[in-house]
Scaffold this active site. Structure first.
Site, short mmCIF file in Angstrom:
data_model
loop_
_atom_site.label_atom_id
_atom_site.label_comp_id
_atom_site.label_asym_id
_atom_site.label_seq_id
_atom_site.Cartn_x
_atom_site.Cartn_y
_atom_site.Cartn_z
N GLN A 1 59.51 31.90 -55.51
CA GLN A 1 58.42 30.45 -55.64
C GLN A 1 57.52 30.21 -56.17
O GLN A 1 57.29 29.15 -56.43
CB GLN A 1 58.45 29.87 -54.45
CG GLN A 1 60.05 29.77 -53.70
CD GLN A 1 60.58 31.74 -52.92
OE1 GLN A 1 59.62 32.36 -53.20
NE2 GLN A 1 61.12 31.85 -51.79
N ASP B 1 57.31 27.41 -41.60
CA ASP B 1 58.68 27.04 -41.44
C ASP B 1 58.56 26.92 -40.07
O ASP B 1 59.68 26.63 -39.40
CB ASP B 1 59.05 28.03 -41.96
CG ASP B 1 59.72 28.50 -43.39
OD1 ASP B 1 60.54 27.37 -43.89
OD2 ASP B 1 58.45 28.35 -44.19
N ARG C 1 64.71 24.47 -50.68
CA ARG C 1 64.95 25.85 -49.59
C ARG C 1 63.34 24.62 -49.45
O ARG C 1 62.29 23.98 -50.10
CB ARG C 1 64.42 26.67 -50.00
CG ARG C 1 63.79 26.88 -51.63
CD ARG C 1 62.70 26.82 -52.49
NE ARG C 1 62.03 26.97 -52.09
CZ ARG C 1 60.70 26.22 -51.66
NH1 ARG C 1 60.61 25.32 -52.21
NH2 ARG C 1 59.81 26.02 -51.42
#
Length: 346
Positions: free
Chosen positions: A196, A237, A46
């Site tokens: 995360q 992102d 990811r």
């Protein structure tokens, strides 16, 4: 760094399994494009830049799997491989950037034999990985001067080596400041629901010997108001033409709190994360994930069965909250619409 996020080895794609960290450092091998797509979807890998590298390598694997007698058949099947990759995660623009780059390279060598095209695609995927590492180091160099001696930095999610081919974007800035000899420390938000920050960012920084303190997401405002945080640095992102930035859910909250407490909030990302085709963050597609990610933790229920859940994976931080966007080509401030377009043209 003592780990590799992703690499091409002996015609296989090898990835560290990020769902197993920090408990186990396990590397998975992939020999077909469908399994790479599933690894992206399942968050074994990811982070926007890392997803882009994985997609490129998945396409290279897919090209090797294709059985075709004609170029027409080969390219038709290659389109299918690319479409499978494109359906894995909708928000990270690096995914689509890498797919389009691989398609362009294949098309530009259409006059060559099919085995040559397969080798060219493999070489291009490896090149994307190598370039990403260089880009992250450049982001780090450009961002390190923004980190003052003795600073405490808040970061959200994981924008480190695990989110890229290595070194990281937001953590690249932190690493570069540390390597320059600055005494710094980091506050890492745990970043629910996938944790995360707790599982990955803390693990990375501890491996590098960079002082890190883990906090839950709802503690950020407390420490900002107490004056214990000097600067915020996060990854991205997707960045729209006006500077609006999509990043892991919770980033917007951190940015609003930072502005309220007069703390500079920076975004660190490669130019490939820019999506100048989108006017603003309102146009960025936001992935919604399964409710189980919120209702369960390490397989155990933490909420009553049947409760309604919303689980957007990302949010959008308006450009007005962002003090600067740190890229491999420099730091952009102010009129983002003008400056980002100028940056791409450099």
């Amino acid at each position: 760094m003592s780990f590799r996020t992703i690499e091409w080895r002996d015609n296989k794609v090898v990835m560290i399994d990020q769902t197993r960290l920090p408990g186990e450092e396990v590397y998975n091998e992939y020999t077909d494009f469908q399994s790479v797509a599933e690894a992206i979807r399942g968050m074994i890998i990811r982070g926007a830049p890392a997803i882009g590298v994985a997609a490129a390598m998945g396409i290279a694997l897919g090209a090797r799997e294709i059985i075709a007698d004609t170029h027409e058949s080969f390219f038709r099947q290659l389109d299918n491989v690319c479409n499978v990759m494109a359906r894995t995660r909708p928000t990270a623009v690096n995914l689509f950037w890498a797919i389009e780059r691989m398609k362009r390279v294949a098309e530009s060598h259409r006059d060559k034999d099919l085995n040559s095209i397969r080798e060219i695609l493999k070489a291009e995927a490896i090149r994307i990985e190598e370039e990403d590492l260089e880009i992250c180091r450049a982001i780090g160099r450009n961002g390190a001067p923004l980190i003052k001696e003795g600073a405490t930095i808040l970061t959200h999610c994981n924008a480190g080596g695990l989110a890229t081919a290595g070194y990281g974007t937001a953590l690249g800035v932190i690493r570069a400041a540390h390597e320059a000899g600055k005494r710094i420390q980091v506050f890492a938000d745990e970043t629910r629901p996938w944790l995360q920050g707790a599982r990955l960012t803390s693990w990375e920084l501890m491996k590098d010997g960079i002082p890190v303190t883990l906090i839950s997401d709802n503690m950020a405002g407390y420490f900002m108001r107490k004056g214990e945080i000097d600067v915020c640095v996060v990854g991205a992102d997707r960045i729209a033409a006006n500077g609006d930035t999509a990043n892991k859910i919770g980033t917007y909250s951190v940015a609003v709190l930072a502005k309220e407490n007069k703390i500079p909030f920076y975004v660190a990302a490669p130019v490939s994360t820019l999506d100048l085709s989108l006017k603003s963050g309102e146009d960025i597609p936001i992935e919604e994930r399964h409710s189980r990610e919120v209702t369960h933790l390490q397989g155990l229920p933490v909420a009553p069965e049947g409760v309604k859940v919303r689980n957007p994976a990302f949010d959008v931080t308006p450009a007005r909250y962002i003090a600067g966007i740190i890229t491999e080509k420099g730091v952009v401030r102010g009129d983002y619409e003008k400056e980002l377009r100028a940056l791409v043209g450099r």
